[in-house]
Design a protein around this motif. Structure first.
Motif, PDB file in Angstrom:
ATOM      1  N   ASP A  47       9.848   8.105  22.569  1.00 28.40           N
ATOM      2  CA  ASP A  47       8.938   9.032  22.520  1.00 28.40           C
ATOM      3  C   ASP A  47       9.483  10.195  21.468  1.00 28.40           C
ATOM      4  O   ASP A  47      10.294  11.100  21.998  1.00 28.40           O
ATOM      5  CB  ASP A  47       8.746   9.592  23.792  1.00 28.40           C
ATOM      6  N   GLU A  49       8.613  13.154  19.257  1.00 31.29           N
ATOM      7  CA  GLU A  49       7.563  14.232  19.137  1.00 31.29           C
ATOM      8  C   GLU A  49       7.472  14.801  17.616  1.00 31.29           C
ATOM      9  O   GLU A  49       6.371  15.298  17.148  1.00 31.29           O
ATOM     10  CB  GLU A  49       7.466  15.374  19.998  1.00 31.29           C
ATOM     11  N   LYS A 140      11.970  18.225  24.271  1.00 30.23           N
ATOM     12  CA  LYS A 140      11.368  17.197  23.464  1.00 30.23           C
ATOM     13  C   LYS A 140      12.458  16.396  22.476  1.00 30.23           C
ATOM     14  O   LYS A 140      13.407  16.824  22.567  1.00 30.23           O
ATOM     15  CB  LYS A 140      10.293  17.974  22.299  1.00 30.23           C
TER      16      LYS A 140
END
Length: 197
Positions: A47, A49, A140
């Motif tokens: 993941d 960002e 993040k």
């Protein structure tokens, strides 16, 4: 939080001067393109960002396939530009040694801070990259596409080494160095250095 710092892929040889940039702006080679494509598989399950890149074409090209796969638009940030080597980019070793003997000795001794002739010190480059690194949201995951010297300097900084010891690290083309933040200890770990996919 993880920050994945990627050195650009293999760059072409030759003069590729860009009016808006201080140094040669080489595109990546066909081998570099293949390396950039392999990065897609590595990041497919992660993941991410945000992606940040330097102003140089080679970092943009290196991360372009990952950015497309993640539907992310890379943010250009000049704090990711390579350490400023001043006026020696197109000089031979002999010319540098003759014209800048004090720098030459410092560069090879590596026991104190030194300035590139007409360029930066390692400490100045460290402040530049840390101003970006430390501003990132620690909840993040990021990719930073940058250059060999700056990756080495960031490693030194996180590990508590002076920037002039950056020669201790090898950073290959298209390699990944991972920085993980551990909130429970309020510190960074470096689980992977110079990982080539």
């Amino acid at each position: 939080m993880s920050i994945y710092v990627i050195r650009h892929a293999e760059k072409q040889k030759g003069d590729f001067h860009h009016q808006g940039l201080k140094f040669n702006d080489q595109p990546i080679t066909q081998s570099g393109i293949a390396s950039a494509r392999r990065l897609v598989d590595f990041f497919s399950s992660l993941d991410i960002e945000f992606i940040y890149i330097s102003e140089y074409l080679r970092t943009q090209q290196t991360i372009a396939y990952v950015a497309e796969a993640k539907a992310l638009v890379p943010v250009v940030d000049n704090r990711l530009n390579e350490i400023d080597i001043g006026c020696i980019e197109e000089m031979t070793d002999g010319q540098i040694q003759e014209q800048y003997p004090s720098f030459w000795d410092s560069y090879h001794t590596r026991d104190h801070e030194f300035r590139m002739p007409g360029g930066e010190t390692g400490e100045e480059a460290e402040k530049r990259i840390r101003s970006l690194f430390d501003s990132l949201d620690r909840t993040k995951n990021y990719i930073l596409a940058t250059h060999e010297g700056l990756t080495r300097i960031l490693l030194c900084s996180v590990l508590g080494l002076p920037a002039y010891r950056r020669h201790l690290f090898t950073i290959d083309y298209a390699s990944i160095t991972v920085f993980d933040f551990l909130p429970e200890f309020n510190c960074w770990t470096v689980p992977k250095v110079n990982m080539v996919v």
